[in-house]
Design a protein around this motif. Structure first.
Motif: not given
Length: 369
Positions: A132-143
């Motif tokens: 639902n947030l495709r195309g957004s530049n909102i950062v997500h983090t993982g490992s």
């Protein structure tokens, strides 16, 4: 300098090269008057099902990381999380208090990395994490963890710095990162992913011990099994030497100690996870294997009690058999949290990717300097 803007608000990504080759430091800044709408951040956090990425966008990264850690509802207080520099043998069960077993955990912790993904691809399918947030530049983090390293000579380095240079470096190292497919979905996302190595504590960031490399492409991906291999490149000589040292230590710990022999964890085997919960420095958690799903007689997915949090997605999951052996080539990465009875579950094991990509711990891939 490259600057990007979020789909809402004014989220600025500044990539500033430091003196070490293509190692970069990235600063996330928000205009004080126009932060990303907190409701959009909440929407992205909730748009991943039971996967466990952390999402940033409401303020400076370090401040957000500290805030989400303090307000965590899954593991309030994080009693089961041990800062990596403080990990000791007595954090393992009594029968495991040996230097050899601690060395195994140390090596896996050293190769554990944090990923900061700066874009959500339009190609993520309907129903997949963050669709639902495709195309957004909102950062997500993982490992993730360093799955393989491969030196290259007489071939132009594919890093972004060299791609823009009339004289690209011809000696460089390919770094393959294992993580979950829901963390980095495709090459489009990989090119906007920053991989932080050796982020052991806050001092590592301030002192320069933490190294950051940029993703360049996805080499292998398996959406159904939630696994992928992310390719990075570096021509930082100091970083290359450090990675060679880790490979030598891995060979000694895993091969010379015969930890690469027969391996079959059982229910109640010890399970160790090293991750970057909430985008924080490395934390170690210890639990037990609670269920094992097998395919054709080989380990596939694990269910375990070792604690995880948002930001743990893609972290190495290390089950140990009763003899203390670990099989990194058959290790999986953390995929979902909070399933039945509060347990967590891994992706499918990375054994499916051999032989095209072997892994850091096999002797035959060590003598290439």
């Amino acid at each position: 300098m490259r600057t990007g803007f979020a789909a809402s608000g004014r989220f600025i990504i500044l990539i500033l090269p430091v003196c070490k080759a293509n190692t970069v430091q990235t600063y996330f800044m928000m205009e004080t008057s126009k932060h990303v709408d907190p409701d959009i951040i909440k929407r992205k956090r909730n748009d991943q099902g039971l996967h466990e990425c952390e999402v940033f966008g409401e303020g400076p990264e370090a401040m957000e990381s500290a805030r989400t850690w303090a307000s965590c509802s899954k593991n309030p207080g994080h009693a089961g999380f041990i800062p990596y520099p403080e990990f000791r043998p007595d954090h393992l069960p009594v029968s495991w208090h040996t230097p050899e077993r601690l060395e195994i955990v140390r090596i896996i912790a050293e190769v554990t990395v944090r990923l900061r993904v700066g874009y959500t691809s339009m190609d993520r399918p309907e129903g997949f994490a963050f669709h639902n947030l495709r195309g957004s530049n909102i950062v997500h983090t993982g490992s993730g963890w360093i799955y393989d390293i491969r030196p290259n000579r007489d071939v132009p380095c594919p890093c972004q710095e060299c791609a823009l240079s009339p004289s690209p470096h011809k000696t460089w190292m390919e770094i393959i990162i294992a993580t979950a497919c829901h963390v980095v979905y495709n090459t489009e996302e990989a090119k906007l992913t920053h991989v932080d190595l050796f982020y052991d504590d806050e001092q590592a960031r301030r002192s320069g011990k933490m190294k950051t490399v940029l993703g360049s492409q996805i080499n292998l991906t398996d959406e159904g099994n939630d696994t992928c291999l992310l390719r990075c490149a570096t021509h930082d000589n100091d970083l290359c030497e450090k990675l060679f040292e880790l490979r030598a230590a891995a060979v000694k710990a895993f091969v010379d100690q015969n930890a690469i022999g027969e391996w079959r964890p059982t229910v109640d085997s010890v399970c160790v996870i090293i991750s970057h919960p909430h985008g924080r420095p490395k934390q170690v958690t210890v639990g037990q294997v609670k269920a094992i799903e097998e395919t054709d007689g080989l380990m596939n997915k694990l269910t375990y009690s070792a604690c995880t949090c948002p930001g743990s997605s893609g972290a190495p999951v290390l089950p140990m058999d009763t003899a203390g052996s670990v099989r990194p080539g058959r290790s999986a990465v953390h995929s979902i949290g909070g399933i039945s009875q509060g347990f967590n579950q891994s992706s499918s094991a990375f054994q499916h990717y051999r032989p095209r990509y072997d892994h850091l711990f096999y002797r035959e891939f060590t003598n290439f300097r």
